[in-house]
Design a protein around this motif. Structure first.
Motif, PDB file in Angstrom:
ATOM      1  N   THR A  93       0.843  -1.193   0.000  1.00  9.34           N
ATOM      2  CA  THR A  93       0.000   0.000   0.000  1.00  9.34           C
ATOM      3  C   THR A  93       0.878   1.243   0.000  1.00  9.34           C
ATOM      4  O   THR A  93       2.056   1.184   0.360  1.00  9.34           O
ATOM      5  N   THR A  94       0.289   2.368  -0.421  1.00  5.58           N
ATOM      6  CA  THR A  94       0.972   3.658  -0.361  1.00  5.58           C
ATOM      7  C   THR A  94       0.154   4.613   0.494  1.00  5.58           C
ATOM      8  O   THR A  94      -1.058   4.430   0.658  1.00  5.58           O
ATOM      9  N   SER A  95       0.823   5.622   1.033  1.00  2.00           N
ATOM     10  CA  SER A  95       0.126   6.641   1.814  1.00  2.00           C
ATOM     11  C   SER A  95       0.886   7.956   1.714  1.00  2.00           C
ATOM     12  O   SER A  95       2.076   7.978   1.378  1.00  2.00           O
ATOM     13  N   ASN A 121       1.478  11.570   3.988  1.00  2.00           N
ATOM     14  CA  ASN A 121       1.311  12.272   5.252  1.00  2.00           C
ATOM     15  C   ASN A 121       2.097  13.577   5.146  1.00  2.00           C
ATOM     16  O   ASN A 121       3.323  13.580   5.247  1.00  2.00           O
ATOM     17  N   SER A 164       4.831   7.257   1.482  1.00  2.00           N
ATOM     18  CA  SER A 164       5.383   6.008   2.008  1.00  2.00           C
ATOM     19  C   SER A 164       4.767   4.804   1.319  1.00  2.00           C
ATOM     20  O   SER A 164       3.642   4.870   0.812  1.00  2.00           O
ATOM     21  N   SER A 165       5.511   3.702   1.333  1.00  2.00           N
ATOM     22  CA  SER A 165       4.971   2.413   0.889  1.00  2.00           C
ATOM     23  C   SER A 165       5.255   1.400   1.983  1.00  2.00           C
ATOM     24  O   SER A 165       6.261   1.488   2.695  1.00  2.00           O
ATOM     25  N   SER A 219      10.064   5.576   2.617  1.00  2.07           N
ATOM     26  CA  SER A 219       9.507   6.925   2.595  1.00  2.07           C
ATOM     27  C   SER A 219      10.350   7.852   1.736  1.00  2.07           C
ATOM     28  O   SER A 219      11.574   7.686   1.648  1.00  2.07           O
TER      29      SER A 219
END
Length: 101
Positions: A36-38, A40, A45-46, A85
């Motif tokens: 998954t990726t996100s 912030n 990040s992965s 990240s």
């Protein structure tokens, strides 16, 4: 007629050579799974939960300055379970993805 004997033996030699190389080929590597990726703030990040190998987060941004154009940034290669990240350059995110190997 020697060329005719050579021509009939060629497929057998090719088959044996192919079998030899196939037997020496390295095993395929499994890639990370459950990735998954996100985002912030200004960090992308992965995270991958399973598999083997490595993963990294990769970002493509259209920079706020049109003269700059597209900017690309990646995080470090890490193993599944760890987080990769990278800082997001200023602009609009075009692509946010996980690269695996």
């Amino acid at each position: 007629m020697p060329s005719r004997k050579w021509a009939t033996g060629l497929p057998a030699v090719t088959l044996l050579t192919t079998a030899l190389f196939a037997g020496l080929a390295p095993a395929a590597h499994a890639v990370p799974t459950g990735c998954t990726t996100s985002v912030n703030g200004s960090t992308a990040s992965s995270h991958c939960t399973g598999g083997t190998g490595q993963h990294q987060v990769a970002i493509t941004v259209l920079h706020v300055n049109p003269a700059v154009g597209y900017v690309y940034n990646v995080g470090p290669w890490v193993s599944p379970g760890a987080v990769s990240s990278a800082t997001i350059p200023p602009g609009t995110i075009i692509s946010l993805r996980v690269q695996t190997r």
